[in-house]
Design a protein around this motif. Structure first.
Motif, PDB file in Angstrom:
ATOM      1  N   GLY A 103      39.209  33.795  40.493  1.00 48.72           N
ATOM      2  CA  GLY A 103      38.694  35.116  40.135  1.00 48.72           C
ATOM      3  C   GLY A 103      37.402  35.019  39.340  1.00 48.72           C
ATOM      4  O   GLY A 103      36.439  35.748  39.601  1.00 48.72           O
ATOM      5  N   HIS A 104      37.370  34.101  38.385  1.00 47.59           N
ATOM      6  CA  HIS A 104      36.142  33.908  37.599  1.00 47.59           C
ATOM      7  C   HIS A 104      34.995  33.449  38.498  1.00 47.59           C
ATOM      8  O   HIS A 104      33.866  33.931  38.371  1.00 47.59           O
ATOM      9  N   CYS A 105      35.295  32.534  39.399  1.00 47.87           N
ATOM     10  CA  CYS A 105      34.259  32.034  40.313  1.00 47.87           C
ATOM     11  C   CYS A 105      33.778  33.140  41.246  1.00 47.87           C
ATOM     12  O   CYS A 105      32.589  33.215  41.571  1.00 47.87           O
ATOM     13  N   LEU A 106      34.684  33.993  41.643  1.00 49.63           N
ATOM     14  CA  LEU A 106      34.311  35.117  42.498  1.00 49.63           C
ATOM     15  C   LEU A 106      33.402  36.090  41.743  1.00 49.63           C
ATOM     16  O   LEU A 106      32.417  36.582  42.302  1.00 49.63           O
ATOM     17  N   GLU A 107      33.706  36.340  40.489  1.00 52.67           N
ATOM     18  CA  GLU A 107      32.853  37.238  39.697  1.00 52.67           C
ATOM     19  C   GLU A 107      31.432  36.690  39.587  1.00 52.67           C
ATOM     20  O   GLU A 107      30.466  37.450  39.678  1.00 52.67           O
ATOM     21  N   VAL A 108      31.305  35.391  39.410  1.00 53.05           N
ATOM     22  CA  VAL A 108      29.970  34.779  39.343  1.00 53.05           C
ATOM     23  C   VAL A 108      29.251  34.953  40.677  1.00 53.05           C
ATOM     24  O   VAL A 108      28.067  35.307  40.718  1.00 53.05           O
ATOM     25  N   ALA A 109      29.970  34.736  41.771  1.00 49.04           N
ATOM     26  CA  ALA A 109      29.362  34.902  43.099  1.00 49.04           C
ATOM     27  C   ALA A 109      28.920  36.350  43.315  1.00 49.04           C
ATOM     28  O   ALA A 109      27.831  36.600  43.842  1.00 49.04           O
ATOM     29  N   LEU A 110      29.742  37.290  42.902  1.00 50.73           N
ATOM     30  CA  LEU A 110      29.376  38.704  43.054  1.00 50.73           C
ATOM     31  C   LEU A 110      28.145  39.037  42.215  1.00 50.73           C
ATOM     32  O   LEU A 110      27.240  39.737  42.683  1.00 50.73           O
ATOM     33  N   HIS A 123      31.195  45.173  36.592  1.00 51.69           N
ATOM     34  CA  HIS A 123      31.793  43.898  36.187  1.00 51.69           C
ATOM     35  C   HIS A 123      33.165  44.135  35.561  1.00 51.69           C
ATOM     36  O   HIS A 123      34.147  43.459  35.906  1.00 51.69           O
ATOM     37  N   LEU A 124      33.244  45.090  34.665  1.00 60.50           N
ATOM     38  CA  LEU A 124      34.519  45.391  34.015  1.00 60.50           C
ATOM     39  C   LEU A 124      35.556  45.862  35.037  1.00 60.50           C
ATOM     40  O   LEU A 124      36.713  45.421  35.007  1.00 60.50           O
ATOM     41  N   ALA A 125      35.149  46.726  35.946  1.00 61.65           N
ATOM     42  CA  ALA A 125      36.080  47.227  36.965  1.00 61.65           C
ATOM     43  C   ALA A 125      36.569  46.086  37.857  1.00 61.65           C
ATOM     44  O   ALA A 125      37.770  45.991  38.162  1.00 61.65           O
ATOM     45  N   ILE A 126      35.667  45.208  38.267  1.00 59.91           N
ATOM     46  CA  ILE A 126      36.051  44.060  39.105  1.00 59.91           C
ATOM     47  C   ILE A 126      36.956  43.120  38.318  1.00 59.91           C
ATOM     48  O   ILE A 126      37.943  42.599  38.849  1.00 59.91           O
ATOM     49  N   ASP A 127      36.648  42.910  37.060  1.00 61.39           N
ATOM     50  CA  ASP A 127      37.487  42.055  36.221  1.00 61.39           C
ATOM     51  C   ASP A 127      38.902  42.625  36.122  1.00 61.39           C
ATOM     52  O   ASP A 127      39.886  41.894  36.255  1.00 61.39           O
ATOM     53  N   VAL A 133      45.132  41.776  40.718  1.00 58.01           N
ATOM     54  CA  VAL A 133      45.410  40.871  41.843  1.00 58.01           C
ATOM     55  C   VAL A 133      46.179  39.649  41.336  1.00 58.01           C
ATOM     56  O   VAL A 133      47.179  39.238  41.932  1.00 58.01           O
ATOM     57  N   GLU A 134      45.716  39.072  40.242  1.00 56.95           N
ATOM     58  CA  GLU A 134      46.393  37.900  39.672  1.00 56.95           C
ATOM     59  C   GLU A 134      47.835  38.235  39.308  1.00 56.95           C
ATOM     60  O   GLU A 134      48.752  37.464  39.606  1.00 56.95           O
ATOM     61  N   LYS A 135      48.054  39.376  38.669  1.00 58.22           N
ATOM     62  CA  LYS A 135      49.420  39.792  38.324  1.00 58.22           C
ATOM     63  C   LYS A 135      50.275  39.923  39.580  1.00 58.22           C
ATOM     64  O   LYS A 135      51.438  39.514  39.592  1.00 58.22           O
ATOM     65  N   ALA A 136      49.702  40.493  40.624  1.00 61.96           N
ATOM     66  CA  ALA A 136      50.441  40.663  41.881  1.00 61.96           C
ATOM     67  C   ALA A 136      50.792  39.303  42.484  1.00 61.96           C
ATOM     68  O   ALA A 136      51.904  39.104  42.984  1.00 61.96           O
TER      69      ALA A 136
END
Length: 142
Positions: A103-110, A123-127, A133-136
């Motif tokens: 997820g962190h790597c995806l945020e950097v890519a985005l 950024h906050l909304a995506i985070d 997603v992680e919880k799921a």
């Protein structure tokens, strides 16, 4: 949870992401392997983890496809990702911390791909979305 404003921002940026899912997914996975080399253990059946790897491109499509499904079901992410969670927990035995790392790597890519659109609010909304997603994905690890 996600607010109505979060959902609007997520869907807005994801409309742009969908046009570049493979490239963004590959970039996120390559970054994951470089920054967190321990994550490679789950991909030992891939002979090539380079950005040109066909298997990596295929997996990137699967990962971003799952995230797109989650974006399309923001009110029911857990059920939407249940089967993926089950496979990763029971069959692949993936340490769930890897979802957060990806997820962190995806945020950097985005942020890299959509510098202008990736505002602090987005950024906050995506985070928050990736946290949901992680919880799921953690759900079937119990």
């Amino acid at each position: 949870g996600l607010t109505a404003a979060d959902k609007t921002l997520i869907k807005s940026i994801w409309g742009k992401v969908e046009k570049e899912t493979e490239a963004i997914g590959v970039e996120a996975l390559v970054r994951l392997f470089k920054c967190f080399p321990q994550s490679k253990v789950y991909f030992d059946h891939f002979t090539d983890l380079s950005p040109s790897s066909q298997k990596l491109h295929a997996h990137a499509k699967v990962v971003l496809g799952a995230l797109t499904k989650a974006v399309n079901h923001l009110d029911n992410i857990t059920d939407t990702l249940h089967d993926i969670s089950l496979v990763h927990a029971k069959k692949l035995l993936v340490d769930p911390v890897n979802f957060e790392l990806l997820g962190h790597c995806l945020e950097v890519a985005l942020a890299a791909h959509f510098a202008t659109d990736f505002t602090p609010e987005v950024h906050l909304a995506i985070d928050k979305f990736l946290y949901e997603v992680e919880k799921a994905l953690f759900e079937t690890y119990r």
